[in-house]
Design a protein around this motif. Structure first.
Motif, PDB file in Angstrom:
ATOM      1  N   GLN A  34       0.831  -1.199   0.000  1.00 50.78           N
ATOM      2  CA  GLN A  34       0.000   0.000   0.000  1.00 50.78           C
ATOM      3  C   GLN A  34       0.869   1.253   0.000  1.00 50.78           C
ATOM      4  O   GLN A  34       0.610   2.200  -0.729  1.00 50.78           O
ATOM      5  CB  GLN A  34      -0.921  -0.022   1.237  1.00 50.78           C
ATOM      6  CG  GLN A  34      -1.864   1.155   1.360  1.00 50.78           C
ATOM      7  CD  GLN A  34      -2.876   1.211   0.222  1.00 50.78           C
ATOM      8  OE1 GLN A  34      -3.443   0.208  -0.175  1.00 50.78           O
ATOM      9  NE2 GLN A  34      -3.069   2.389  -0.337  1.00 50.78           N
ATOM     10  N   ASN A  37       2.905   1.632  -3.605  1.00 55.47           N
ATOM     11  CA  ASN A  37       2.175   1.559  -4.876  1.00 55.47           C
ATOM     12  C   ASN A  37       2.554   0.333  -5.695  1.00 55.47           C
ATOM     13  O   ASN A  37       2.805   0.420  -6.902  1.00 55.47           O
ATOM     14  CB  ASN A  37       2.420   2.818  -5.708  1.00 55.47           C
ATOM     15  CG  ASN A  37       1.849   4.053  -5.038  1.00 55.47           C
ATOM     16  OD1 ASN A  37       0.971   3.949  -4.197  1.00 55.47           O
ATOM     17  ND2 ASN A  37       2.351   5.214  -5.417  1.00 55.47           N
ATOM     18  N   ARG A 146      -7.154   5.280  -7.031  1.00 49.31           N
ATOM     19  CA  ARG A 146      -7.405   6.368  -6.087  1.00 49.31           C
ATOM     20  C   ARG A 146      -6.653   6.191  -4.768  1.00 49.31           C
ATOM     21  O   ARG A 146      -6.449   7.156  -4.039  1.00 49.31           O
ATOM     22  CB  ARG A 146      -8.911   6.473  -5.798  1.00 49.31           C
ATOM     23  CG  ARG A 146      -9.648   7.267  -6.865  1.00 49.31           C
ATOM     24  CD  ARG A 146     -11.133   7.273  -6.596  1.00 49.31           C
ATOM     25  NE  ARG A 146     -11.716   5.955  -6.837  1.00 49.31           N
ATOM     26  CZ  ARG A 146     -12.991   5.648  -6.628  1.00 49.31           C
ATOM     27  NH1 ARG A 146     -13.809   6.574  -6.152  1.00 49.31           N
ATOM     28  NH2 ARG A 146     -13.455   4.448  -6.872  1.00 49.31           N
ATOM     29  N   SER A 147      -6.271   4.956  -4.453  1.00 46.58           N
ATOM     30  CA  SER A 147      -5.577   4.785  -3.174  1.00 46.58           C
ATOM     31  C   SER A 147      -4.058   4.862  -3.322  1.00 46.58           C
ATOM     32  O   SER A 147      -3.323   4.549  -2.388  1.00 46.58           O
ATOM     33  CB  SER A 147      -5.976   3.459  -2.530  1.00 46.58           C
ATOM     34  OG  SER A 147      -5.475   2.395  -3.286  1.00 46.58           O
ATOM     35  N   LEU A 148      -3.576   5.296  -4.487  1.00 50.44           N
ATOM     36  CA  LEU A 148      -2.119   5.369  -4.681  1.00 50.44           C
ATOM     37  C   LEU A 148      -1.503   6.479  -3.827  1.00 50.44           C
ATOM     38  O   LEU A 148      -2.068   7.560  -3.668  1.00 50.44           O
ATOM     39  CB  LEU A 148      -1.796   5.612  -6.160  1.00 50.44           C
ATOM     40  CG  LEU A 148      -2.067   4.435  -7.099  1.00 50.44           C
ATOM     41  CD1 LEU A 148      -1.773   4.837  -8.539  1.00 50.44           C
ATOM     42  CD2 LEU A 148      -1.232   3.225  -6.722  1.00 50.44           C
ATOM     43  N   ASN A 149      -0.322   6.180  -3.318  1.00 48.41           N
ATOM     44  CA  ASN A 149       0.404   7.107  -2.458  1.00 48.41           C
ATOM     45  C   ASN A 149       1.170   8.129  -3.311  1.00 48.41           C
ATOM     46  O   ASN A 149       1.995   7.740  -4.136  1.00 48.41           O
ATOM     47  CB  ASN A 149       1.383   6.269  -1.608  1.00 48.41           C
ATOM     48  CG  ASN A 149       2.192   7.091  -0.660  1.00 48.41           C
ATOM     49  OD1 ASN A 149       2.043   8.314  -0.588  1.00 48.41           O
ATOM     50  ND2 ASN A 149       3.054   6.422   0.085  1.00 48.41           N
ATOM     51  N   PRO A 150       0.916   9.426  -3.128  1.00 52.81           N
ATOM     52  CA  PRO A 150       1.589  10.419  -3.969  1.00 52.81           C
ATOM     53  C   PRO A 150       3.083  10.564  -3.665  1.00 52.81           C
ATOM     54  O   PRO A 150       3.807  11.181  -4.442  1.00 52.81           O
ATOM     55  CB  PRO A 150       0.858  11.723  -3.641  1.00 52.81           C
ATOM     56  CG  PRO A 150       0.255  11.495  -2.309  1.00 52.81           C
ATOM     57  CD  PRO A 150      -0.017  10.035  -2.183  1.00 52.81           C
TER      58      PRO A 150
END
Lengths: 266, 746
Positions: A34, A37, A146-150
């Motif tokens: 998580q 990514n 949408r849950s990707l870590n920037p």
């Protein structure tokens, strides 16, 4: 970065994993996916192709029932510093693109995706199989991106990736310290996702050189061992186990293999 | 100028050397690697403002506090909430990957009405208004015909306001058929009632216990509140001893201080054998036995007569000295606890085994005292006025339940979902015309899937409140999708096995992503559509209003802090609510307790389904933290973590001792057919020295037919297809820990 370039102390980040506490539950694996990514596919059962920066292996003592025993062993990147701490880790030594490098500031073996052109020498060189190759472009099922870590860039087809001790978290902690006028970060400010998630508190992370950090003392535990010490890769991940067969399994030999003489000093 | 050969060559070599030494090739290589990586389809996650929000995870009854990291309106990470007393910052594998359940494409996007055949997957989107009127008109029609009791509801939990709202709805509607998903909590509650007269749940003061004797409980495999158990176990690694009794080298067996391998299903015999040694050697707590117990002499006689270590060793297949050793160590410890309930605790179990194990706690007097087993009162924070029932409702509520729970045959339990499909298939006293399913996926998670499917086929109207296209939702007629757990408010009562009462509040961390509605709101709205006799019991404007009013003064604290511990709670040491006021070794609440020792702890062999000659092996299902077995399926990330000793491509691997496999002529990785009296499955064989010879262990949590391929649709076999149920003679709960089986080459 050269040694002594900054007024801060040189660090050697490392991990101590207590295998007596580890239950093999896999929370660390998923926390890593998580945070970083990591892509997934419909079939992930071929473990040679499945990208997992941190993988939990199952060891067994090879004895028949009921003398059988098993132990779980989470394996992140070992961040080898090589003989004499010169950063000659197996992968860094072979990379033709300087896509993987050893940081003298933190002791972290980095992976710079945009430099990597996918020759996979590093994968062949790594004795711990921590490196994975992106055979396909990562595709997230509709909506799941949408849950990707920037804080972590998504890798693309053709590059190698591996665990970097959640380096982005180090950068964020450094930035925060900088804005607060500090040069040093606290132990708790920089902890990788797996350490944070572990429900058994089996993983400890910190600066192996700093006597105030928990890992400093833990690595001297009589139960401590590292993986494949005979190769003199000088890993920064230590394991603890009270079971002798587990400690022995850390340096596995094939049958009739000539056992190395005196281990070299690191 | 004349270009000589020599000149040409030197120019050429010079150029080549120049280019090589110049940065050009390196720059080009670098550029090429960059150009070939900058594809527009590689997502670049947008950055934004970071915020952290605390809430409670409700994916299982573990009740962990979680902190969700957000970037603007996107949730990007779930971590454990440091301050939450249950999990203290840890998370499990399912909780950690919860965002995949929020953003996954396998969610139900809006209310859906079936257009094709059941299970075919053809749906029509409808509005919430239409959906509510569909359900209310159907329910009104059934009620108008005078048969409200012919509506049933299944809820994943029995506690909490949403489950209570559904139960309340059923009551004023006129149906006694409110059922809940079974677990070992049911057996623990029944046992506490029989031996202690308590109406409450079992809590374990593990943090102060120093010797844990576990009869097959998956301490680190999902038993109780999983993360809390992990933490307790980590502490025991340095201070405390855990002995695991197990017929298989489970993860728990491998990781604890000692593993005692016994014949499967003989746990109660071993517990009685340990009792024998404790009593015979006078090691028991005389104060407790004298002051606080009743029926000890009768129990003592039974134990001394029938459970000598020599006899128990024959039954359980262990050395008599092991029984003696464990008994002495248990009795000598300051705060020993004996626990039971196999594996994750999905199957309630044999009540006499629970009684036999709990009798050990009584022998050492470690009940309702430090480091012992405590009784927690039922969650009392929901204090709604009794609903007024009209005549139809009263008549309906007088009908006997389909599952028989609470009847004179099964007086010790409130719900027997395991009996429901069987009764429908056999032809119950009355048919079930409609079924409501909330937070539960019976078509996947109940044993004997085929029988459950057959029963569901007989029910003409099924409504699912599922957020996901799970097996039950797929087979429903109408889906009224709930918000996922990160989009809704909900009260979270004390997690399983915790020794003190705690109340937590789940709050929405993101806005509802799809056209879903909180099931609490749906129930309140539905009641309002259905006329005064029903809507009168639902005076709240909406679910949030109901929750706020229910929590009263605690709302503010819960809203700010997420959890609220009842710090004034202390167990009543050695105080019992039985008719005798004492701990009863011989339960006076059971009629004719002496008859076949029905009211006394004892051991009897479980009659597993299947003929031994036809099915020479014993199959046991086994769980793992890496595979979710409940209402929620395993996430894509979890499936990545599933071992290749369990699943390869679409094949499940059953675990078998190499010796047994060789006797059957099976080799490693070979395809085989697993047959049990309940069903048949195509499997592959995995040699595993941790399995007792003569047994097969089948992983649970695989073989979904709902959800999608990323969630394991079509991957492996659902273990529930090959296991059935065995009814406990006293409680009626399911106690099937295994089934007879055969494995043949295919």
């Amino acid at each position: 970065m050269k040694e002594g370039q900054h007024d801060q102390h040189i660090k050697k980040y490392g991990m101590v994993i207590d295998l007596d506490k580890c239950t093999g539950c896999g929370a660390c694996m998923v926390a890593c996916m998580q945070e970083n990514n990591i892509p997934f596919q419909k079939d992930e059962t071929d473990k040679m192709l499945s990208i997992t920066w941190l993988r939990v292996f199952k060891l067994d003592n090879g004895k028949p029932y009921p003398d059988t025993d098993i132990c779980y062993l989470p394996r992140p990147c070992m961040h080898c510093s090589g003989i004499g701490e010169h950063g000659h880790s197996p992968c860094v030594s072979v990379c033709p693109a300087t896509a993987t490098d050893y940081s003298m500031e933190t002791g972290i073996v980095s992976q710079i995706y945009t430099r990597c052109f996918g020759c996979r020498y590093c994968m062949a060189a790594c004795p711990y199989h921590v490196r994975h190759f992106n055979w396909w472009d990562p595709v997230w099922p509709s909506g799941m991106e949408r849950s990707l870590n920037p804080n972590v860039s998504v890798r693309m087809r053709g590059v190698v990736e591996k665990c970097n001790f959640c380096f982005q978290r180090y950068q964020i902690a450094k930035e925060k310290a900088f804005t607060e006028g500090r040069t040093e970060i606290e132990e708790h400010e920089y902890q990788p996702a797996c350490v944070e998630a572990c429900p058994a508190n089996a993983i400890t992370f910190g600066d192996l050189l700093n006597p105030k950090h928990k890992v400093y003392k833990l690595k001297q535990d009589p139960r401590a061992f590292r993986l494949l010490e005979k190769l003199h890769t000088n890993p920064k991940v230590y394991y603890l186990s009270s079971r002798e067969w587990v400690r022995e399994a850390g340096d596995n030999y094939i049958e009739n293999e000539k056992v190395d003489v005196e281990p070299k000093k690191h | 100028m004349k270009l000589s050969r020599r000149c040409f060559l030197s120019f050429g070599i010079g150029a080549a050397a120049g280019i090589t030494l110049s940065p050009l090739p390196w720059k080009l290589t670098d550029d090429i690697s960059i150009w070939t990586q900058m594809w527009p389809w590689t997502p670049v996650p947008p950055d934004g403002a970071y915020t952290y929000e605390n809430t409670v995870c409700t994916l299982c009854p573990g009740g962990c506090g979680i902190t969700v990291r957000k970037v603007d309106e996107r949730a990007v990470q779930i971590a454990g909430m440091e301050e939450h007393p249950v999990n203290k910052g840890g998370t499990c594998i399912l909780g950690n990957s919860g965002l995949q359940l929020l953003y996954g494409p396998f969610r139900v996007e809006a209310p859906m009405k079936r257009t094709g055949e059941r299970g075919e997957g053809r749906w029509k989107r409808i509005s919430w208004k239409e959906a509510l009127s569909e359900v209310s008109s159907k329910l009104n029609q059934i009620r108008a015909s005078g048969n409200p009791h012919q509506v049933a509801a299944v809820s994943g939990s029995k506690e909490g306001t949403v489950a209570r709202l559904i139960n309340r709805f059923m009551t004023v509607y006129g149906s006694p058929n409110f059922m809940t998903e079974p677990s070992i909590q049911d057996s623990y509650e029944a046992m506490l009632y029989l031996m202690q007269g308590a109406t409450g749940s079992a809590g374990f003061d593990f943090e102060n216990a120093d010797y844990i004797l576990s009869f097959g409980s998956g301490i680190i495999e999902g038993w109780g509140a999983p993360v809390r158990m992990f933490l307790a176990n980590s502490n025991w690694r340095t201070k405390g001893t855990v002995v695991q009794v197990d017929s298989r080298l489970s993860n728990t067996a491998a990781k604890m201080d000692r593993w005692i391998s016994i014949e499967p299903g003989t746990e109660a015999a071993l517990a009685m054998g340990i009792s024998h040694v404790i009593i015979k050697e006078n090691l028991y707590n005389k104060g407790f036995i004298k002051e606080a117990s009743e029926g000890f002499d009768q129990y003592k006689k039974l134990v001394l007569d029938a459970y000598s270590p020599a006899r128990v060793s024959d039954v359980a297949g262990i050395d008599p000295s092991v029984i003696e050793e464990v008994a002495r160590a248990f009795a000598a410890s300051k705060h020993p606890i004996a626990i039971c309930g196999r594996g994750k605790g999905d199957v309630p179990g044999n009540i006499h085994e629970f009684m036999a194990v709990h009798a050990l706690n009584a022998l050492v007097g470690n009940i309702n005292s430090k480091g012992g087993v405590w009784t927690l009162p039922k969650n009392e924070y929901i204090r709604w006025p009794h609903p007024i029932m009209d005549k139809v409702a009263s008549l309906g509520m007088q009908q006997e339940r389909v599952d028989g729970a609470g009847s004179k045959d099964y007086p010790y339990v409130q719900s027997l979902l395991n009996r429901f499909p069987k009764k429908i298939n056999e032809g119950s006293a009355y048919p079930i015309e409609a079924l409501l399913v909330y937070n539960s996926n019976p078509l996947y998670s109940m044993p004997d899937t085929k029988a459950v499917q057959a029963a569901f086929d007989k029910i003409p109207f099924i409504v699912s409140f599922s957020s996901y296209m799970d097996e039950t939702a797929k087979n429903a007629d109408l889906i009224l999708p709930n918000h996922t757990y990160l989009e809704r408010y909900e009260d979270v009562p004390t997690p399983n096995g915790l020794q003190y009462p705690i109340l937590s509040l789940a709050k929405p961390v993101v806005k509802p992503q799809l056209n879903t509605m909180h099931t609490g709101d749906v129930i309140i709205k539905l009641a309002k559509c259905m006329g005064n006799s029903i809507s009168g019991a639902f005076g709240w404007k909406d679910y949030k209003g109901c929750l706020k009013q229910t929590l009263g003064s605690r709302w503010n604290q819960l809203y700010k802090k997420v959890y609220d511990v009842d710090s004034g709670f202390a167990p009543n040491k050695w105080v019992f609510e039985t008719p005798s006021g004492k701990f009863e070794f011989v339960s006076s609440l059971v009629k004719n307790a002496d008859e076949n020792n029905i009211g006394i702890p004892h051991y009897y062999p479980t009659a597993l389904e299947g003929d031994e000659k036809k099915y020479p092996l014993i199959m046991v299902p086994y769980g793992s933290m890496k595979r979710a077995t409940g209402y929620v399926g395993s996430t894509p990330f979890m499936l990545k973590a599933v071992s290749d000793e369990t699943l390869v491509k679409n094949d499940v691997l059953v675990q078998i001792n190499p010796k047994t496999a060789q006797n059957l002529g099976l080799s490693q990785g070979e395809s085989a057919t697993l047959t049990t009296p309940v069903g048949e499955a195509q499997v592959k064989v995995n040699f595993n020295e941790g399995i007792r010879p003569g047994m097969i262990a089948t992983p649970t949590g695989l073989g979904h037919t709902g959800y999608d391929e990323y969630m394991g649709n079509g991957k492996g076999v659902n273990a529930n297809q090959v296991i059935g149920t065995v009814e406990d003679p006293l409680t009626g709960l399911n106690m099937a820990w295994g089934i007879r089986a055969k494995l043949t080459r295919s």
